[in-house]
Design an enzyme around this catalytic site. Structure first.
Site, short mmCIF file in Angstrom:
data_model
loop_
_atom_site.label_atom_id
_atom_site.label_comp_id
_atom_site.label_asym_id
_atom_site.label_seq_id
_atom_site.Cartn_x
_atom_site.Cartn_y
_atom_site.Cartn_z
N ASP A 1 0.87 -1.18 0.00
CA ASP A 1 0.00 0.00 0.00
C ASP A 1 0.91 1.23 0.00
O ASP A 1 1.54 1.55 1.02
CB ASP A 1 -0.90 -0.01 1.24
CG ASP A 1 -1.84 1.19 1.26
OD1 ASP A 1 -1.60 2.17 0.51
OD2 ASP A 1 -2.82 1.16 2.03
N TYR B 1 -11.35 14.22 -5.68
CA TYR B 1 -10.47 13.54 -6.65
C TYR B 1 -9.73 14.58 -7.48
O TYR B 1 -8.51 14.52 -7.66
CB TYR B 1 -11.30 12.60 -7.54
CG TYR B 1 -10.51 11.97 -8.66
CD1 TYR B 1 -9.47 11.09 -8.39
CD2 TYR B 1 -10.80 12.28 -9.99
CE1 TYR B 1 -8.73 10.52 -9.43
CE2 TYR B 1 -10.07 11.71 -11.03
CZ TYR B 1 -9.03 10.83 -10.74
OH TYR B 1 -8.30 10.28 -11.77
N LYS C 1 -5.63 15.27 -7.67
CA LYS C 1 -4.84 15.19 -8.91
C LYS C 1 -4.15 16.54 -9.19
O LYS C 1 -2.98 16.59 -9.57
CB LYS C 1 -5.73 14.80 -10.10
CG LYS C 1 -6.14 13.33 -10.09
CD LYS C 1 -4.93 12.42 -10.05
CE LYS C 1 -5.27 10.97 -10.34
NZ LYS C 1 -4.11 10.08 -10.14
#
Ligand SMILES: NC(=O)c1ccc[n+]([C@@H]2O[C@H](COP(=O)([O-])OP(=O)(O)OC[C@H]3O[C@@H](n4cnc5c(N)ncnc54)[C@H](OP(=O)(O)O)[C@@H]3O)[C@@H](O)[C@H]2O)c1
Length: 246
Positions: A53, A150, A154
């Protein structure tokens, strides 16, 4: 000469397509992701795999030790691990603020921590000169993504890449970001895609089609080439014109 290529999220979608593009040059590829069984099933000739992870600093230390033992130098680092968080465990609370905190935290872990921790762990191993660092952003960084979480995660990669390009430029290393639009045949959407949504996303393009993992892989492969050595601190959008709209 064969290069050492490390690809996060290399077991599926865009990362897998990139892995195949580099492997077809004879490069040594290391695939990273959380699910060992997915990495092991990936059909990439000669690829090494390591399950971790990448949002966990301890797990990334393990990756760094593996890379030191198996590869030594990293010629190309492709940070493709990420997602919009909808496939991760839910907040487990009905409370609105708990849900907001969960969504933003999950997205920053998935998209920012996976990329920054891995990059920082490997930066001293990058080939100097000639090393290449690549990040996956999204059309969402320009247009929003619904909750914004999101898209924001980004967009956070852009200034990180610009700063890194300044720091690593003197070592002859380039740092760039590829921002795809809608790409099908990946694990990104889970079962959240349907014919109407797909049609709407394709209608936003000027090319009249969805992106493929190969479209993005070819762009990453080009940015990693010798010929792209004077391209750094750039965000390259690959979306069939969708960000401009009609
Ligand atoms: N598909 C699109 O339309 C699209 C558009 C714009 C941008 N992107 C971006 O492109 C990149 C690649 O996505 P994709 O479309 O190829 O989707 P994908 O097939 O779901 O690939 C994402 C990969 O990231 C890995 N990953 C996620 N969290 C991780 C973590 N914490 N640690 C290690 N690995 C992790 C996943 O494997 P495990 O679950 O096994 O860890 C998976 O292999 C992502 O950054 C995505 O945000 C995709």
């Amino acid at each position: 000469m064969a290069r050492n290529v490390v690809i996060s999220g290399g077991g599926t979608g865009i990362g897998l397509a990139a892995a195949r593009a580099f492997a077809s040059d004879g490069d040594r590829v290391l695939l990273l992701g959380r699910r060992a069984e997915v990495l092991e099933k990936a059909e990439v000739p000669g690829a090494l795999t390591y399950a971790a992870d990448l949002s966990d600093p301890g797990a990334v230390r393990g990756v760094a030790r593996f890379v030191a033992d198996e590869l030594g130098t990293v010629d190309v680092l492709v940070n493709s691990a990420g997602g919009a968080g909808n496939l991760e465990p839910a907040a487990g609370s009905e409370d609105v603020l708990d849900a907001v905190a969960h969504t933003w935290t999950v997205n920053f872990r998935l998209n920012v921590l996976t990329a920054t921790l891995l990059t920082e762990a490997l930066r001293e191993r990058l080939a100097s000169p000639g090393g290449r660092v690549l990040f996956l952003s999204s059309i969402a960084a320009y247009r929003g993504s619904g909750s914004g979480a999101y898209a924001g995660s980004k967009a956070a990669l852009h200034p990180y890449a610009f700063d890194l390009a300044r720091e690593l430029g003197p070592r002859g290393i380039t740092v760039n970001v590829v921002a795809p639009g809608y790409v099908e045949d990946t694990g990104f959407f889970g079962d959240a895609m349907n014919p109407a949504r797909r049609e709407r996303l394709i209608a936003e393009t000027s090319t009249g089609r969805a992106g493929t993992p190969g479209d993005i892989a070819e762009t990453l492969h080009w940015l990693a080439s010798h010929g792209a050595g004077h391209i750094t601190a750039q965000v390259i959008q690959v979306n069939g014109g969708a960000e401009r709209g009609h």
